[in-house]
Design a protein around this motif. Sequence first.
Motif, PDB file in Angstrom:
ATOM      1  N   CYS A  11      37.006  28.779  50.604  1.00 15.28           N
ATOM      2  CA  CYS A  11      36.652  29.542  49.403  1.00 15.28           C
ATOM      3  C   CYS A  11      36.373  28.559  48.271  1.00 15.28           C
ATOM      4  O   CYS A  11      37.059  27.558  48.134  1.00 15.28           O
TER       5      CYS A  11
ATOM      6  N   CYS B 131      39.442  29.473  45.393  1.00 14.85           N
ATOM      7  CA  CYS B 131      40.885  29.347  45.594  1.00 14.85           C
ATOM      8  C   CYS B 131      41.110  28.507  46.852  1.00 14.85           C
ATOM      9  O   CYS B 131      40.168  28.179  47.557  1.00 14.85           O
TER      10      CYS B 131
ATOM     11  N   SER C 232      42.153  29.241  49.723  1.00 19.97           N
ATOM     12  CA  SER C 232      42.075  29.959  50.992  1.00 19.97           C
ATOM     13  C   SER C 232      40.928  29.439  51.865  1.00 19.97           C
ATOM     14  O   SER C 232      39.905  28.989  51.376  1.00 19.97           O
TER      15      SER C 232
ATOM     16  N   CYS D  78      36.463  36.486  50.333  1.00 19.46           N
ATOM     17  CA  CYS D  78      37.694  35.731  50.550  1.00 19.46           C
ATOM     18  C   CYS D  78      38.844  36.719  50.739  1.00 19.46           C
ATOM     19  O   CYS D  78      38.982  37.668  49.970  1.00 19.46           O
TER      20      CYS D  78
ATOM     21  N   CYS E 159      41.407  35.945  47.383  1.00 17.55           N
ATOM     22  CA  CYS E 159      41.059  36.246  45.985  1.00 17.55           C
ATOM     23  C   CYS E 159      39.885  37.214  45.855  1.00 17.55           C
ATOM     24  O   CYS E 159      39.476  37.538  44.738  1.00 17.55           O
TER      25      CYS E 159
HETATM   26 ZN   LIG Z   1      39.426  32.763  47.440  1.00 14.64          ZN
END
Ligand SMILES: [Zn+2]
Length: 179
Positions: A18, A21, A23, A50, A53
Amino acid sequence: MLPWVVRRTRLPLLSLRCVGCPSESATTGEGRFRVNANGKLLDVWLLVRCVSCDRTGKLTVHERVPVRSFDPAELHGYRVNDPELVASRLLDPLLARRNRFTLDWTGAWRLDTPTALLDEAWPVQVEVVFEDPVPVRPDRLIAQGLGLSRNEVLRRIKCDTPLRRTTSSGFAFTVMAGD
Ligand SMILES: [Zn+2]
């Protein structure tokens, strides 16, 4: 020959970093395309989100392709978010390579086996068919399907396919009688 079938139960997640963030997991959700016309050229994207987020990203399916070179049925499929088209594009290795993600099949597939194994005469032959390109390790799949330990699998299975190498291609194996 007993048939075993590997099939998906839902769309796999994507291992994709991502930009918003930390992730590295994204989903196509229900599956939505975006088609953008630029003169006589079309861009088609598959939208992803994602899982952490919710930030939306786009995977390039087609880039600046002349409208007339599209099959009308395919183009219609993009416009109505046809679920079959979403699945076939997402599972297409070319899309993954182009957009630098890998598929995360955890929990997204199952193995269907007939239950008649106990009544069969030994040795038993099994053929594994893949309805979807789920990457599996044959030794783990066989252990799961037969309820055996991996050691027992190595002892009792005869197979021309390397048991420890991940594959998504059909293969067959023979189960020898136990002790
Ligand atoms: Zn994210």
